[in-house]
Design an enzyme around this catalytic site. Structure first.
Site, PDB file in Angstrom:
ATOM      1  N   ASP A  52      32.931  44.222  44.256  1.00 34.30           N
ATOM      2  CA  ASP A  52      32.442  42.959  43.695  1.00 34.30           C
ATOM      3  C   ASP A  52      33.119  42.770  42.332  1.00 34.30           C
ATOM      4  O   ASP A  52      32.641  42.030  41.477  1.00 34.30           O
ATOM      5  CB  ASP A  52      30.911  43.082  43.538  1.00 34.30           C
ATOM      6  CG  ASP A  52      30.212  41.769  43.250  1.00 34.30           C
ATOM      7  OD1 ASP A  52      30.735  40.717  43.643  1.00 34.30           O
ATOM      8  OD2 ASP A  52      29.138  41.799  42.627  1.00 34.30           O
ATOM      9  N   ASP A  56      38.725  52.940  35.144  1.00 32.20           N
ATOM     10  CA  ASP A  56      39.464  51.825  35.746  1.00 32.20           C
ATOM     11  C   ASP A  56      39.914  52.262  37.136  1.00 32.20           C
ATOM     12  O   ASP A  56      40.660  53.238  37.267  1.00 32.20           O
ATOM     13  CB  ASP A  56      40.671  51.536  34.837  1.00 32.20           C
ATOM     14  CG  ASP A  56      41.489  50.363  35.316  1.00 32.20           C
ATOM     15  OD1 ASP A  56      41.377  49.997  36.505  1.00 32.20           O
ATOM     16  OD2 ASP A  56      42.262  49.833  34.509  1.00 32.20           O
ATOM     17  N   LYS A  63      35.115  40.778  46.922  1.00 29.62           N
ATOM     18  CA  LYS A  63      34.951  39.433  46.366  1.00 29.62           C
ATOM     19  C   LYS A  63      36.304  38.900  45.905  1.00 29.62           C
ATOM     20  O   LYS A  63      37.075  39.628  45.288  1.00 29.62           O
ATOM     21  CB  LYS A  63      34.014  39.495  45.163  1.00 29.62           C
ATOM     22  CG  LYS A  63      33.919  38.148  44.454  1.00 29.62           C
ATOM     23  CD  LYS A  63      32.850  38.137  43.398  1.00 29.62           C
ATOM     24  CE  LYS A  63      33.237  38.938  42.177  1.00 29.62           C
ATOM     25  NZ  LYS A  63      32.126  39.081  41.248  1.00 29.62           N
ATOM     26  N   GLY A  95      25.053  48.145  38.826  1.00 27.09           N
ATOM     27  CA  GLY A  95      24.630  49.043  39.896  1.00 27.09           C
ATOM     28  C   GLY A  95      23.742  48.413  40.958  1.00 27.09           C
ATOM     29  O   GLY A  95      23.160  49.117  41.779  1.00 27.09           O
ATOM     30  N   TRP A 145      24.585  46.580  43.604  1.00 30.83           N
ATOM     31  CA  TRP A 145      25.102  46.829  44.960  1.00 30.83           C
ATOM     32  C   TRP A 145      24.854  48.290  45.363  1.00 30.83           C
ATOM     33  O   TRP A 145      24.578  48.589  46.510  1.00 30.83           O
ATOM     34  CB  TRP A 145      26.615  46.521  45.039  1.00 30.83           C
ATOM     35  CG  TRP A 145      26.921  45.083  45.309  1.00 30.83           C
ATOM     36  CD1 TRP A 145      26.145  44.012  44.979  1.00 30.83           C
ATOM     37  CD2 TRP A 145      28.074  44.563  45.972  1.00 30.83           C
ATOM     38  NE1 TRP A 145      26.756  42.851  45.387  1.00 30.83           N
ATOM     39  CE2 TRP A 145      27.936  43.156  45.992  1.00 30.83           C
ATOM     40  CE3 TRP A 145      29.221  45.134  46.526  1.00 30.83           C
ATOM     41  CZ2 TRP A 145      28.896  42.324  46.566  1.00 30.83           C
ATOM     42  CZ3 TRP A 145      30.183  44.309  47.104  1.00 30.83           C
ATOM     43  CH2 TRP A 145      30.021  42.915  47.123  1.00 30.83           C
ATOM     44  N   ASP A 202      33.193  51.949  37.448  1.00 32.91           N
ATOM     45  CA  ASP A 202      33.284  50.712  36.670  1.00 32.91           C
ATOM     46  C   ASP A 202      33.859  51.023  35.283  1.00 32.91           C
ATOM     47  O   ASP A 202      33.733  52.134  34.778  1.00 32.91           O
ATOM     48  CB  ASP A 202      31.916  50.044  36.515  1.00 32.91           C
ATOM     49  CG  ASP A 202      32.045  48.545  36.241  1.00 32.91           C
ATOM     50  OD1 ASP A 202      31.776  47.752  37.170  1.00 32.91           O
ATOM     51  OD2 ASP A 202      32.453  48.157  35.120  1.00 32.91           O
TER      52      ASP A 202
HETATM   53  C1  LIG Z   1      30.160  41.197  38.966  1.00 31.67           C
HETATM   54  S1  LIG Z   1      30.239  42.791  38.284  1.00 31.67           S
HETATM   55  C2  LIG Z   1      29.665  43.802  39.601  1.00 31.67           C
HETATM   56  C3  LIG Z   1      28.206  43.685  39.874  1.00 31.67           C
HETATM   57  C4  LIG Z   1      27.694  44.722  40.852  1.00 31.67           C
HETATM   58  N1  LIG Z   1      28.147  44.461  42.197  1.00 31.67           N
HETATM   59  C5  LIG Z   1      26.189  44.795  40.864  1.00 31.67           C
HETATM   60  O1  LIG Z   1      25.591  44.396  41.857  1.00 31.67           O
HETATM   61  O2  LIG Z   1      25.597  45.266  39.890  1.00 31.67           O
HETATM   62  C6  LIG Z   1      31.965  43.094  38.242  1.00 31.67           C
HETATM   63  C7  LIG Z   1      32.358  44.412  37.613  1.00 31.67           C
HETATM   64  O3  LIG Z   1      33.726  44.692  37.896  1.00 31.67           O
HETATM   65  C8  LIG Z   1      34.163  45.576  36.890  1.00 31.67           C
HETATM   66  N2  LIG Z   1      35.628  45.748  36.921  1.00 31.67           N
HETATM   67  C9  LIG Z   1      36.585  44.795  36.846  1.00 31.67           C
HETATM   68  N3  LIG Z   1      37.815  45.353  36.879  1.00 31.67           N
HETATM   69  C10 LIG Z   1      37.624  46.697  37.005  1.00 31.67           C
HETATM   70  C11 LIG Z   1      38.515  47.811  37.088  1.00 31.67           C
HETATM   71  N4  LIG Z   1      39.851  47.649  37.077  1.00 31.67           N
HETATM   72  N5  LIG Z   1      37.982  49.051  37.186  1.00 31.67           N
HETATM   73  C12 LIG Z   1      36.641  49.222  37.196  1.00 31.67           C
HETATM   74  N6  LIG Z   1      35.751  48.201  37.128  1.00 31.67           N
HETATM   75  C13 LIG Z   1      36.232  46.955  37.031  1.00 31.67           C
HETATM   76  C14 LIG Z   1      33.617  44.928  35.623  1.00 31.67           C
HETATM   77  O4  LIG Z   1      33.563  45.856  34.565  1.00 31.67           O
HETATM   78  C15 LIG Z   1      32.241  44.449  36.082  1.00 31.67           C
HETATM   79  O5  LIG Z   1      31.235  45.335  35.689  1.00 31.67           O
END
Ligand SMILES: C[S@@+](CC[C@H](N)C(=O)[O-])C[C@H]1O[C@@H](n2cnc3c(N)ncnc32)[C@H](O)[C@@H]1O
Length: 246
Positions: free
Chosen positions: A123, A96, A163, A58, A60, A78
């Site tokens: 991200d 998802d 990203k 969280g 961002w 997420d």
């Molecule tokens: C690098 S983290 C994000 C960090 C966030 N921007 C922050 O500042 O806290 C990437 C996230 O993408 C999520 N993610 C990847 N594929 C996803 C999907 N299909 N649906 C939902 N979340 C997804 C992962 O569970 C992970 O928590």
């Protein structure tokens, strides 16, 4: 704790942004990436509605809330649960974002009649296999879905940030984004580690053009779900062959 784990923890502790995030009570060091991106590209503005795809834990969302203020709204999604925020205008759901049923849940939360947002940010990271080719392809698959969602959820002239793990399919992806947005940039904020392959695509002013189904890079998804890296690698090869024949 193994030696590898210890090394990882030490490296993180040494990390400047990791420490700063702790000090300033941001949920992740990634917060600074969005801050720096927004300083340079001004994608999020006060009073706007922001959708964050792949938002956990969280960080961002905290930064987005700081920018949009009391009058704006921030929605996140997420696979992982996200700890609730202390503001009424910041909500996260678990799910998802590649599934339509979850997009409908998001639509229900958007506080306007047209059910559209001003900014989509992502991200999201795919599961990392450690094989560059596979991780790049998975990332392209995920950001292509994020782009599709942006075209379905954004108001005209809205902005998009995503990203991507750098690799040879990035030019095709940028060209795809250019079909739907007036201005597109690739950048790497200072807070992103030099050794990481991630870059950020910044797309400004959605033209309102409807998503074209042929634009979806779909083939990867099913194999990815089965977690079979060898099969996935084979699929990627086929995909490239097809592309070079075009
Ligand atoms: C690098 S983290 C994000 C960090 C966030 N921007 C922050 O500042 O806290 C990437 C996230 O993408 C999520 N993610 C990847 N594929 C996803 C999907 N299909 N649906 C939902 N979340 C997804 C992962 O569970 C992970 O928590």
């Amino acid at each position: 704790m193994g030696r590898k784990d210890k090394r990882w923890i030490l490296q993180r502790k040494r990390d400047f942004y990791y420490k700063l995030a702790k000090k300033l009570k941001y949920r992740s060091r990634a917060s600074f990436k969005l801050m720096q991106l927004n300083e340079k590209f001004n994608v999020i503005k006060p009073g706007k509605i922001v959708l964050d795809l792949g938002c956990a834990p969280g960080g961002w969302m905290q930064v987005a809330r700081e920018i949009v203020g009391d009058k704006g709204f921030v929605i996140g999604i997420d696979l992982q649960p996200v700890k609730p925020f202390e503001y009424d205008n910041v909500v996260a759901i678990k799910g998802d974002f590649t599934l339509e049923e979850n997009l409908n849940k998001i639509r229900e939360l958007i506080p306007n009649e047209e059910k559209k947002v001003d900014v989509v940010i992502s991200d999201a990271s795919p599961n990392i296999s450690g094989f560059w080719d596979i991780d790049h392809a998975r990332s392209i698959d995920l950001v292509t879905t994020a782009l599709q969602i942006a075209t379905e959820m954004l108001k005209e002239r809205g902005n998009f940030v995503a990203k991507v793990f750098y690799g040879d399919m990035i030019d095709d992806y940028v060209n795809l984004v250019k079909k739907y947005f007036e201005k597109v940039y690739i950048t790497k904020p200072q807070a992103s580690r030099k050794e990481s392959a991630e870059v950020y695509v910044i797309a400004k002013r959605y033209t309102g053009k409807k998503w074209e189904e042929e634009d979806k890079i779909k083939r990867i998804k099913k194999v990815e779900d089965e977690g079979n890296d060898e099969l996935l690698a084979k699929k990627i090869k086929e995909m490239r062959k097809l592309k070079s024949k075009k």
